[in-house]
Structures are given as structure tokens and as C-alpha cells.
Design a protein around this motif. Structure first.
Motif, mmCIF file in Angstrom:
data_model
loop_
_atom_site.group_PDB
_atom_site.id
_atom_site.type_symbol
_atom_site.label_atom_id
_atom_site.label_comp_id
_atom_site.label_asym_id
_atom_site.label_seq_id
_atom_site.Cartn_x
_atom_site.Cartn_y
_atom_site.Cartn_z
ATOM 1 N N GLY B 133 0.796 -1.224 0.000
ATOM 2 C CA GLY B 133 0.000 0.000 0.000
ATOM 3 C C GLY B 133 0.827 1.270 0.000
ATOM 4 N N ALA B 134 0.129 2.362 0.182
ATOM 5 C CA ALA B 134 0.746 3.687 0.299
ATOM 6 C C ALA B 134 0.036 4.398 1.442
ATOM 7 C CB ALA B 134 0.594 4.461 -1.001
ATOM 8 N N ASP B 135 0.609 5.493 1.881
ATOM 9 C CA ASP B 135 0.018 6.165 3.028
ATOM 10 C C ASP B 135 -1.393 6.671 2.731
ATOM 11 O OD1 ASP B 135 2.342 5.959 4.735
ATOM 12 O OD2 ASP B 135 3.278 7.236 3.242
ATOM 13 N N LEU B 136 -1.557 7.216 1.564
ATOM 14 C CA LEU B 136 -2.892 7.687 1.176
ATOM 15 C C LEU B 136 -3.145 7.270 -0.266
ATOM 16 C CD1 LEU B 136 -5.449 9.417 1.758
ATOM 17 C CD2 LEU B 136 -4.205 11.367 0.841
ATOM 18 N N ILE B 137 -4.289 6.623 -0.482
ATOM 19 C CA ILE B 137 -4.670 6.219 -1.832
ATOM 20 C C ILE B 137 -5.969 6.946 -2.183
ATOM 21 C CG2 ILE B 137 -5.261 4.291 -3.344
ATOM 22 C CD1 ILE B 137 -3.767 2.467 -1.327
ATOM 23 N N LEU B 138 -5.915 7.733 -3.231
ATOM 24 C CA LEU B 138 -7.113 8.442 -3.688
ATOM 25 C C LEU B 138 -7.687 7.665 -4.867
ATOM 26 C CD1 LEU B 138 -5.791 12.127 -3.733
ATOM 27 C CD2 LEU B 138 -7.135 11.018 -1.949
ATOM 28 N N PHE B 139 -8.929 7.275 -4.759
ATOM 29 C CA PHE B 139 -9.584 6.552 -5.854
ATOM 30 C C PHE B 139 -10.447 7.557 -6.605
ATOM 31 C CE2 PHE B 139 -12.392 3.821 -8.121
ATOM 32 C CZ PHE B 139 -11.722 2.619 -8.280
ATOM 33 N N GLY B 164 -6.248 -2.242 6.973
ATOM 34 C CA GLY B 164 -5.870 -2.304 8.379
ATOM 35 C C GLY B 164 -4.448 -2.808 8.551
ATOM 36 N N ALA B 165 -4.085 -3.788 7.711
ATOM 37 C CA ALA B 165 -2.752 -4.381 7.844
ATOM 38 C C ALA B 165 -1.645 -3.428 7.395
ATOM 39 C CB ALA B 165 -2.695 -5.671 7.025
ATOM 40 N N THR B 166 -1.936 -2.617 6.383
ATOM 41 C CA THR B 166 -0.889 -1.751 5.843
ATOM 42 C C THR B 166 -0.967 -0.329 6.372
ATOM 43 O OG1 THR B 166 -2.287 -1.152 3.973
ATOM 44 C CG2 THR B 166 -0.838 -3.025 3.675
ATOM 45 N N ALA B 167 -2.031 -0.022 7.129
ATOM 46 C CA ALA B 167 -2.252 1.343 7.653
ATOM 47 C C ALA B 167 -2.412 2.352 6.528
ATOM 48 C CB ALA B 167 -1.134 1.770 8.596
ATOM 49 N N SER B 168 -2.793 1.861 5.358
ATOM 50 C CA SER B 168 -3.066 2.783 4.259
ATOM 51 C C SER B 168 -4.453 3.393 4.446
ATOM 52 C CB SER B 168 -3.029 2.046 2.921
ATOM 53 O OG SER B 168 -1.780 1.449 2.729
ATOM 54 N N THR B 169 -4.614 4.561 3.934
ATOM 55 C CA THR B 169 -5.919 5.218 3.988
ATOM 56 C C THR B 169 -6.448 5.306 2.570
ATOM 57 O OG1 THR B 169 -5.175 6.514 5.869
ATOM 58 C CG2 THR B 169 -7.113 7.328 4.705
ATOM 59 N N LEU B 170 -7.646 4.813 2.382
ATOM 60 C CA LEU B 170 -8.227 4.784 1.044
ATOM 61 C C LEU B 170 -9.407 5.747 0.992
ATOM 62 C CD1 LEU B 170 -8.462 3.550 -1.785
ATOM 63 C CD2 LEU B 170 -9.683 1.621 -0.792
#
Lengths: 404, 240
Positions: B133-139, B164-170
Motif C-alpha cells: 500500500g501507500a500512506d494515502l490512496i485516492l480513488f 488495516g494491515a498496511t495502515a493505508s488510507t483509502l
């Protein structure tokens, strides 16, 4: 000569800045010079430009166009230092400098009439200061708007001196339409309509331009009519300064350092109170025997007292004296210390992202995704043309895979 | 003196891992800051946790020119200011780089994922998360009425635990009116936070349009106050 209140903007242009710097560093190279980075041309010297090479061209294409060119890898830190020195040299002659990109800057030339015999004299003073800093000549165009100043600067030949434009609209009228920021499709349609020059385009009614070519063409239309409201946006020349005059000329290094350190500390305290950071320290000394000298040092980001003190020592050691060789021991009658390039101090923020230990991990992940899906799946945004006024042409996406 | 409870805790940790059990009075070593600030104090205040929740799905719902893009760009800038990497999944190939730059997003820490077809965008997002993942993912963007996204809802079930596992925010930018959202979609269910953006006015300077006023309403919030609204002034980028 323009009135004192008339807005005047100068454009300072050094085409192929990286190549110009390299040429000054390597005068022994006679062949055309190409500075490259990431498979693209970062800077092309005038010889290479004559053969059609432009910045941003793929290196292979540039080599094909200019087979005898000498290739040099880019040395960005050096270019930034030289560019900084150039800006500082220009800042001696203007209240505002806007650095757009290395090789292109706008200078506020408004209201300089009382200080210089003429606008031409001011331009020549700027050009000679720049030449001393970089070791190469620049083009300088002076006009009422940025757009016209830029075009005039591009017209200037090395050693020609500044080009002064008094009537922006008249200057533009006979120029080709390609000088305006119009896309290829608009230019094609203009050609079909028989529009060849900027003057013909400017004569079109504004609603017709919007209807025919879309709202994006309105910016170009305004420019064609000599209306370009963009101001010179400067942060470089905001400065704080202090001056100290010696009743008895100082000949003792320790006394000089002590006064300078005290002045520096007072300035830093003022900066801190105002929430500002500083980039340059400039020392100007006036000698007892007459004559003065100015030296500057780059402080970078986050200059604190120890860093400033080191820079002050370096500056004092670098003083040449009134005749350029005798040293300052002849006696200093006045000191002036200026901290220049003030910018808002951005507060340090805590790193929220505990898992961001390795930025390369994401790059690796994205490359794997590109392999799994398609090479063009992963893209990296870049500034394509920093000076273009139209947002949709200022940025571009490049495939990450192509860079690998 | 070791109590029976301490012994039990030690045994549980030995059997299930270090973070398996802890006293609430003890700091959680693996805890991440709960929220990513939006860049708008008024909005952060009504969200109760100081921003959008990390490691979760947030949905910004609204119809064209409602300000979701600006809000997402502000989020990206905030993430980057805190050292985060931002990835934009550009499903429909119309990511607005000028808008992102206007809000202060740096291109060095921004990557754009552009699937060959919109229907692959969610699968691409899942793959990205599976790889770390990445810290913030914008879809950008999710259209619930778009046939390309129908039948893709099962991917959200895979994405949620990966977040949850990667602490990425989608963050999903959804092009729809919240009140007319097609029924049966999974995204509203999986989203921890849903914000509805609605343009309520324009900002003008003289005769020029300089921006818009947007009302952002909380329509779902599992980690904070479930209602509330804030008005944001969003200035638009203009040709220089």
C-alpha cells in the motif's frame, strides 16, 4: 522613457542554462555541449541549439541532430549555486526578483528612473552583474508585461544589451501567432481563418475568441492585446539588515567578528520573532580609504546562530580589500549585514506514518504492478512547462517504467 | 509480586504475539495516529478524531463541482506534509494535476495508477494494498451507476482487511448524489466515514470566479460523531 509610475518588468533569460554553466567550467571544450539527465537534454549550448536541439529532447534524438556534441552529465547542485549567485547579483539592482526556473527570472524594473541615468543603463548594469556572476551573457527584455518582456529577452543576442519595449501591443502586432500560448489545434484553425500574426488575433472581438477557440484562448487574447496582469512575485529580496559605522576604522579581526556576530544575533532574533527563515547572508563593507566590497554566502534552510557565525567568518575571510588584493586590514569604516531571501518558516511536523521507513518500497511495489498490469499503468506526474500560463499544459504524466 | 493476571497476560502474549493483549493504561506500541487532518480546521473539528481515519475507507460523495477533488487534494497535501506517499488511482483518466499542485501536493511523492479500463481500477487498488500500500490512496473516481464497477463489490471485502494491515488510507471520490445512491452497493457499508459534499455558493473577486463554497456533511462515521456539517471555502486554481 516610461513614467515613474508605469509598471516595468524585465525578463532575464539564459537559454540552456546548464550548458552555459558547463561551458564556463570547461572552456577547453570547443565542441557543442549537451548536458543530459535521465535520458533527456537538460541544457544545450548555442551551437547545439543552432542544430535544432532543445531542452527536453530525448538524448538519442539530440545526438542524431548534433553528432559531434560533447555530452556531460548534469550537476544540479552546481547549477543551483550559480543560479543563486546570479539572482543575488540581479537583486543588487532591483527590489524584486522572481526566479521561475534556472535560466529564467523576472525582475521588477518599475520606478528605477531616479536611480539610473536611463532604463538602458539599468539593463546594462544588470547584464554586466549577471555576466560577472555566471561568466556568460544573458538576454534581457524590458516591457510593461511579463509576456512581452519574455519575448524581447528571447530576441536579444549575446552582447547586444537590453531590449526595451515601450508599446507592448505594437511590439506583438507583427509577431507570429506561435509566440502566444495557443495549442496546436488553435493555431491550425487560426491558419485556416487566415490569422497569421498576433495583431490579427488581437483584433478579434473577445466573445468571438471564446466562442471559436474556447475560454483557454482568452488568456492568449489578453496577452495579444498587451494585457498581462501577472506581477513579479518575489520572495528573494525580502531582507532584514543592520548597519554599523565605526568611529575609528576597525583594523582588528576580533573586533570585526564581535560586531558582526552581535549584528547577526540581533537579526536572527528578529527573524525568529517574525517566524521567518533566511537563505542568504550578505556583507557589505566600506573602507576607510574609499571604495566598498560586497560578499554573500548561502545559508540554506534552517540557519541558526552557529551556521550564521560560520558564514560570517567565511565572509570576512573572503574580503579582498579596496584594491582587490590588500585585504581588509587597511581599515573598515562601515559594516552592513543583510539577511536576504526571507521565507515563512514551515514548522516541523511529526511524521504520522510510522511505516514509511523506506520510500523505495513503494517504488518497488509500483514497478511490480506495472509489470503485472501494463507498463503505462504506473505514472509519475511532472511539471512539463513551468512558464506556460495554461494549467492543463503545465503538467504531464510519464510512465514510471520508461525511467527504469 | 507477580499476580495470576500477569502470568495469564504473559502466557497469552507468548502464545498469540506481543500485541495480542495489553492493559488499556499501557501505551500501544503499534498504534498509529488515528487520523489524517483534512487541512480544514472546521471539518477536522466536526469529525471528532481530528481528520479522516487511517487504515480505513473514507468516501467523499457529491455531484460534479461539489469540491470532492479539492478536499482530496488538500488531504494529499496534508499526508505529504507528514512524510506520506500518495497514490492516485485514476480510473477514468482525468486526474487534475493542476488542482493537486494548487493545493500543495508535491509530485515527488505522488504516483498515478491508471488502469487500462475503469473496471480494473479496484483490482489494481487491491494489488497495491496487497504489496504494502501507500500512506494515502485516492480513488478518482467511483461511479456507482457505472457498469464497469458493477460486480466489483466483492473486491472491497478483500481491500478492507488489507487497509488495516498496511495502515493505508483509502479515499473514494464518488460521483453521485448521496440521497440517490443506487441501493445494494457495498461501498457505503465498508466505508468507515462518508462525507457528502454539496456546493452552496461561489467565491468571486470582482467579475472573476475565484472558488466555491462547499457544505460538507457527515453521513456516516463509525469512529466519531455520526452527524455534523462544515462549510469550506475552496479556492480554485487559475491560469497564471
Amino acid at each position: 522613457m516610461p513614467s515613474r509610475s508605469a509598471r516595468r518588468i524585465a525578463c532575464l533569460l539564459i537559454a540552456g542554462f546548464a550548458a552555459v554553466v558547463e561551458r564556463a567550467r570547461h572552456p577547453e571544450i570547443a565542441a557543442p555541449l549537451l548536458v543530459h539527465e535521465g535520458g533527456q537534454v537538460l541544457g544545450a549550448c548555442s551551437l547545439a541549439r543552432e542544430q535544432g536541439v532543445r531542452e527536453g529532447d530525448p538524448l538519442q534524438q539530440a545526438r542524431a541532430r548534433c553528432p559531434g556534441a560533447q555530452l556531460l552529465p548534469a550537476d544540479r547542485p552546481t547549477y543551483e549555486v550559480v543560479w543563486g549567485q546570479l539572482l543575488m547579483a540581479a537583486a543588487d539592482h532591483t527590489p524584486a526578483v522572481e526566479a521561475v526556473t534556472p535560466g529564467l527570472a523576472y525582475l521588477d524594473a518599475t520606478g528605477l528612473v531616479p536611480l539610473y541615468p536611463s532604463e538602458t543603463a539599468w539593463g546594462e548594469a544588470v547584464l554586466s552583474a549577471v555576466e560577472r556572476a555566471v561568466g556568460a551573457s544573458a538576454g534581457l527584455g524590458i516591457a510593461r508585461t511579463k509576456c512581452v518582456a519574455r519575448l524581447a529577452a528571447a530576441d536579444a543576442r549575446p552582447g547586444q544589451g537590453p531590449i526595451l519595449v515601450q508599446g507592448d501591443r505594437a511590439f506583438l502586432a507583427s509577431r507570429p501567432l506561435a509566440d502566444l500560448p495557443l495549442d496546436a489545434e488553435t493555431l491550425r484553425r487560426c491558419a485556416l481563418l487566415g490569422l497569421r500574426t498576433v495583431g490579427q488575433f488581437a483584433a478579434l472581438p473577445r466573445p468571438s475568441v471564446a466562442e471559436q477557440f474556447g475560454p483557454e484562448a482568452l488568456t492568449a487574447h489578453d496577452w495579444a492585446r498587451g494585457r498581462d496582469p501577472r506581477p513579479v512575485q518575489s520572495r528573494l529580496c525580502a531582507s532584514l539588515s543592520r548597519r554599523h559605522a565605526f568611529a575609528v576604522p576597525a583594523r582588528d579581526a576580533a573586533a570585526l567578528y564581535a560586531i558582526l556576530t552581535e549584528m547577526g544575533a540581533a537579526l536572527l532574533q528578529n527573524l525568529s520573532r517574525r517566524g521567518l527563515a533566511v537563505r542568504w547572508a550578505r556583507l557589505r563593507v566600506r573602507y576607510e580609504e574609499g571604495g566598498s566590497e560586497s560578499v554573500a554566502a548561502w545559508l540554506g534552510n534552517g540557519a541558526g546562530r552557529p551556521k550564521l557565525e560560520r558564514a560570517l567568518h567565511w565572509l570576512v575571510d573572503g574580503l579582498q580589500g579596496p584594491d582587490g588584493a590588500s585585504g581588509w586590514g587597511a581599515g573598515v569604516s562601515e559594516l552592513s549585514l543583510a539577511l536576504t531571501g526571507l521565507e515563512p518558516l514551515v514548522g516541523k511536523q511529526l511524521d504520522l506514518f510510522a511505516h514509511r521507513a523506506d520510500r523505495l518500497r513503494l517504488e518497488g511495489t509500483l514497478r511490480r504492478l506495472a509489470q503485472r498490469h501494463a507498463p503505462a499503468t504506473v505514472l509519475r506526474p511532472q511539471v512539463a512547462a513551468v512558464d506556460t500560463p495554461l494549467l492543463n499544459r503545465r503538467y504531464a504524466l510519464h510512465a514510471l517504467e520508461a525511467e527504469a | 509480586m507477580t499476580t495470576a493476571l500477569d502470568q495469564a497476560l504473559t502466557q497469552i502474549r507468548a502464545r498469540y504475539g506481543e500485541g495480542a493483549i495489553r492493559r488499556l493504561s499501557e501505551p500501544d506500541p503499534g498504534a498509529l495516529p488515528a487520523a489524517l487532518p483534512t487541512g480544514f480546521a472546521a471539518l477536522d473539528r466536526i469529525l471528532g478524531i481530528g481528520g479522516i481515519p487511517r487504515g480505513r475507507i473514507t468516501e467523499l460523495v457529491g455531484v460534479g463541482s461539489a469540491g470532492q477533488g479539492s478536499l482530496a487534494a488538500s488531504l494529499a497535501a496534508q499526508a505529504q506534509q507528514r512524510g506520506g506517499q500518495v497514490v492516485c488511482v485514476d480510473a477514468f483518466r482525468h486526474v487534475d494535476l493542476g488542482l493537486l499542485a494548487h493545493w500543495g501536493v508535491g509530485f515527488d511523492d505522488l504516483r498515478v495508477l491508471r488502469p487500462s479500463e475503469p473496471s480494473l481500477a479496484l483490482a489494481l487498488t487491491r494489488d497495491l494494498l496487497a504489496e504494502g500500500g501507500a500512506d494515502l490512496i485516492l480513488f478518482d473516481r467511483y461511479d456507482p451507476t457505472e457498469p464497469a464497477f458493477q460486480g466489483m463489490d466483492h473486491l472491497l471485502a478483500e481491500v478492507t482487511p488489507l487497509l488495516g494491515a498496511t495502515a493505508s488510507t483509502l479515499v473514494f471520490l464518488t460521483e453521485a448524489d448521496a440521497s440517490r445512491y443506487p441501493p445494494g452497493r457495498a461501498l457505503p457499508y465498508y466505508a468507515t466515514l462518508r462525507l457528502h459534499c454539496q456546493q452552496t455558493g461561489w467565491i468571486t473577486e470582482g467579475l472573476s470566479l475565484a472558488g466555491l463554497v462547499t457544505r460538507v456533511m457527515v453521513i456516516k462515521h463509525k469512529l466519531g460523531p455520526p452527524t455534523g456539517d462544515a462549510r469550506l471555502s475552496l479556492r480554485m486554481p487559475v491560469d497564471a
